[in-house]
Design a protein around this motif. Structure first.
Motif, PDB file in Angstrom:
ATOM      1  N   THR A  48      -3.521   4.299   0.954  1.00  0.00           N
ATOM      2  CA  THR A  48      -4.232   4.381  -0.315  1.00  0.00           C
ATOM      3  C   THR A  48      -3.635   3.459  -1.363  1.00  0.00           C
ATOM      4  O   THR A  48      -2.484   3.006  -1.242  1.00  0.00           O
ATOM      5  N   THR A  49      -4.430   3.197  -2.384  1.00  0.00           N
ATOM      6  CA  THR A  49      -3.938   2.511  -3.577  1.00  0.00           C
ATOM      7  C   THR A  49      -3.696   3.506  -4.708  1.00  0.00           C
ATOM      8  O   THR A  49      -3.254   3.106  -5.789  1.00  0.00           O
ATOM      9  N   LEU A  50      -3.974   4.788  -4.465  1.00  0.00           N
ATOM     10  CA  LEU A  50      -3.691   5.832  -5.457  1.00  0.00           C
ATOM     11  C   LEU A  50      -2.176   6.020  -5.600  1.00  0.00           C
ATOM     12  O   LEU A  50      -1.429   5.802  -4.643  1.00  0.00           O
ATOM     13  N   PRO A  51      -1.706   6.478  -6.749  1.00  0.00           N
ATOM     14  CA  PRO A  51      -0.263   6.711  -6.913  1.00  0.00           C
ATOM     15  C   PRO A  51       0.215   7.874  -6.056  1.00  0.00           C
ATOM     16  O   PRO A  51      -0.553   8.798  -5.757  1.00  0.00           O
ATOM     17  N   ILE A  52       1.497   7.845  -5.652  1.00  0.00           N
ATOM     18  CA  ILE A  52       2.085   8.912  -4.827  1.00  0.00           C
ATOM     19  C   ILE A  52       3.400   9.410  -5.426  1.00  0.00           C
ATOM     20  O   ILE A  52       4.211  10.019  -4.724  1.00  0.00           O
ATOM     21  N   GLU A  53       3.612   9.201  -6.724  1.00  0.00           N
ATOM     22  CA  GLU A  53       4.904   9.543  -7.328  1.00  0.00           C
ATOM     23  C   GLU A  53       5.191  11.044  -7.320  1.00  0.00           C
ATOM     24  O   GLU A  53       6.296  11.475  -7.002  1.00  0.00           O
ATOM     25  N   THR A  54       4.222  11.873  -7.637  1.00  0.00           N
ATOM     26  CA  THR A  54       4.460  13.308  -7.798  1.00  0.00           C
ATOM     27  C   THR A  54       3.858  14.100  -6.633  1.00  0.00           C
ATOM     28  O   THR A  54       3.045  13.597  -5.860  1.00  0.00           O
ATOM     29  N   VAL A  82       0.846  -1.194   0.000  1.00  0.00           N
ATOM     30  CA  VAL A  82       0.000   0.000   0.000  1.00  0.00           C
ATOM     31  C   VAL A  82       0.881   1.242   0.000  1.00  0.00           C
ATOM     32  O   VAL A  82       2.052   1.192   0.368  1.00  0.00           O
ATOM     33  N   HIS A  83       0.308   2.361  -0.420  1.00  0.00           N
ATOM     34  CA  HIS A  83       0.984   3.651  -0.362  1.00  0.00           C
ATOM     35  C   HIS A  83       0.507   4.405   0.872  1.00  0.00           C
ATOM     36  O   HIS A  83      -0.660   4.305   1.258  1.00  0.00           O
ATOM     37  N   VAL A  84       1.398   5.156   1.485  1.00  0.00           N
ATOM     38  CA  VAL A  84       1.079   5.880   2.718  1.00  0.00           C
ATOM     39  C   VAL A  84       1.535   7.321   2.602  1.00  0.00           C
ATOM     40  O   VAL A  84       2.649   7.603   2.142  1.00  0.00           O
TER      41      VAL A  84
END
Length: 498
Positions: free
Chosen positions: A341-347, A318-320
């Motif tokens: 979240t499962t949303l992207p966190i790259e930017t 998961v992303h945090v």
């Protein structure tokens, strides 16, 4: 990067196109009700219009005529009428609104319906936190755009408890570990995610994010989200407990070791503890203040809890995003939001969208307040719970429309008010308030919403925005004025000139 949050707690929203639909009356919203009887469908449309015009008065006061009152109670008592059938056309219209935008937040939460009656208890109501309080629990899922405008209801679940457990804490914990999640009240969070999955399937071009508070921090929920076949469905919840990772650390500690990616200033509202100082920071009083938060992000692999169903995956990725106050005032609890979240966190934009999305979650609390205080659902006098739940379904749509008008006026201030209101509604309000009628066309939606809220006690100042409370009081008065305008105003047969 610096994130900014306004006084209401909402991050500066990403620009989105708000779907604008004509909802001058709720009969169009519920026109597709299918009860197997055309007379019931007609009655649902009539009740929707009548009750939405006077949401905070009793049903007899809203309908006035004895025949209409009796027909209303017969409708809610009819075995062909169910909450699902009442809501279905509204859910379909909500899907249409969702399909007009690229990003939607499907927020789920639970509230109590306190139906305690000193003289005669509601048949079918169950115990709440004690045997003396009787009622039910209401768990809706509301769709919001990124700016917090409510698009409608996509599903809801209602249930009652059979009894209050008198077991010790240790006995409760043992039973909880041995009970399948399908038999627990917490299963509602998975059912909500399944509802979000159905919505995503109906709105394939829209990114749908299922949002929940810390109660939905359940490993089974994360596993269900990962197993979903809907590529446009994502999950966003606030962490409510420590979890082990494959790195032999709890996830909060692992995220704190990462580099800071931004800062955020948040206005924290003060609160007074309702039942004394508890162990949890949420149950304690606090002073209002500006809090400086540091933002961190990480991707972590969490481990399955020891007591979980062994059919679940042993680990999940998961992303945090961690928003944490590093220097709280002396004596105050530090603000700490860990968003999973499962949303992207790259930017940086990805991180801002996640924080903004979770801030919109508080809008469902406004919905609950509108439903209870504006529509007074807990005060509706029915002898049977099934009738209460039918009434709840209808008033749920009424509460949604109140919020929709309120927040659409802020998000789309320049659109014509006649997108939502009839000419007699805005003309009568302007006349009573002594406002100058436009030489051509009609006022903007924001101008009319503020004018209507003035009828409900709103102090119209440039930096103020009307809330749902002043709006629902003002709307009730505006509907009465509209009826008078149609009966006696210019163009009516009873109009007296000169």
């Amino acid at each position: 990067m610096v994130f900014r949050v306004d006084a209401a707690g909402l991050v500066d929203s990403l620009c989105t196109e708000v779907p604008v639909v004509t909802v001058a009356d709720l009969s169009t919203e519920l026109a597709g009700c299918q009860f197997g009887d055309a007379r019931l469908t007609k009655r649902a449309k009539v009740l929707a219009d009548a009750l939405s015009q006077k949401p905070n008065v009793s049903i007899p006061a809203a309908l006035q005529f004895k025949a209409d009152i009796e027909a209303c109670y017969r409708f809610f008592n009819n075995e062909k009428v169910t909450p699902e059938k009442i809501l279905q056309p509204h859910i379909e219209r909500t899907h249409e609104r969702i399909n007009q935008i690229d990003f939607v937040l499907l927020v789920q939460d639970t509230t109590e319906l306190d139906l305690t009656r000193p003289e005669q208890q509601v048949a079918g109501a169950g115990p709440m936190d004690s045997s003396s309080r009787r009622g039910a629990f209401h768990h809706p899922m509301i769709a919001f755009d990124a700016a917090g405008v409510p698009l409608g209801i996509v599903g809801q679940k209602n249930w009652t408890r059979q009894e209050i457990s008198r077991a010790t804490k240790a006995e409760k914990n043992k039973k909880r570990r041995q009970t399948p999640i399908e038999e627990k009240e917490s299963y509602r969070w998975i059912q909500g995610l399944q509802c979000a999955e159905r919505t995503a399937a109906a709105c394939r071009e829209t990114t749908c994010v299922c949002v929940g508070d810390s109660e939905s921090d359940i490993y089974d929920v994360f596993a269900t989200a990962r197993q979903s076949t809907q590529a446009n469905l994502h999950l966003l919840v606030r962490a409510g407990q420590d979890r082990n990772t494959t790195g032999q650390q709890d996830w909060a500690h692992q995220v704190r070791q990462t580099a800071k990616v931004g800062d955020q200033t948040v206005t924290i509202r003060g609160r007074q503890a309702k039942i004394g100082e508890g162990k949890s920071a949420r149950s304690r009083s606090r002073e209002g203040r500006l809090a400086e938060l540091e933002i961190r992000k990480a991707t972590v692999e969490i481990c399955r809890p020891a007591h979980s169903d062994r059919r679940l995956p042993a680990t999940l990725t998961v992303h945090v995003v961690l928003c944490e106050e590093v220097q709280p005032p002396e004596g105050e609890d530090a603000i700490s939001w860990m968003l999973v979240t499962t949303l992207p966190i790259e930017t940086d934009e990805d991180v801002q969208r996640i924080i903004s999305a979770y801030c919109v979650r508080w809008q469902i609390e406004v919905y609950f307040r509108t439903l209870k205080s504006g529509c007074r659902i807990e005060r509706r006098r029915f002898e049977n719970l099934d009738r209460v739940l039918n009434c709840l379904a209808l008033y749920s749509v009424v509460a949604w429309r109140l919020m929709y008008v309120c927040y659409l006026g802020r998000a789309c201030p320049d659109i014509d008010c006649e997108v939502i209101f009839q000419p007699s509604e805005w003309k009568s309000v302007y006349t009573i308030l002594g406002l100058e009628l436009p030489s051509k066309g009609c006022p903007s939606l924001n101008e009319l919403v503020r004018a209507i809220a003035r009828l409900g006690g709103f102090m119209d100042r440039p930096k103020n925005h009307p809330g749902t409370q002043t709006l629902w009081v003002g709307l009730q008065r505006s509907y009465d004025l509209s009826h008078a305008w149609n009966a006696f105003g210019p163009g009516s047969k009873n109009f007296l000139s000169g």
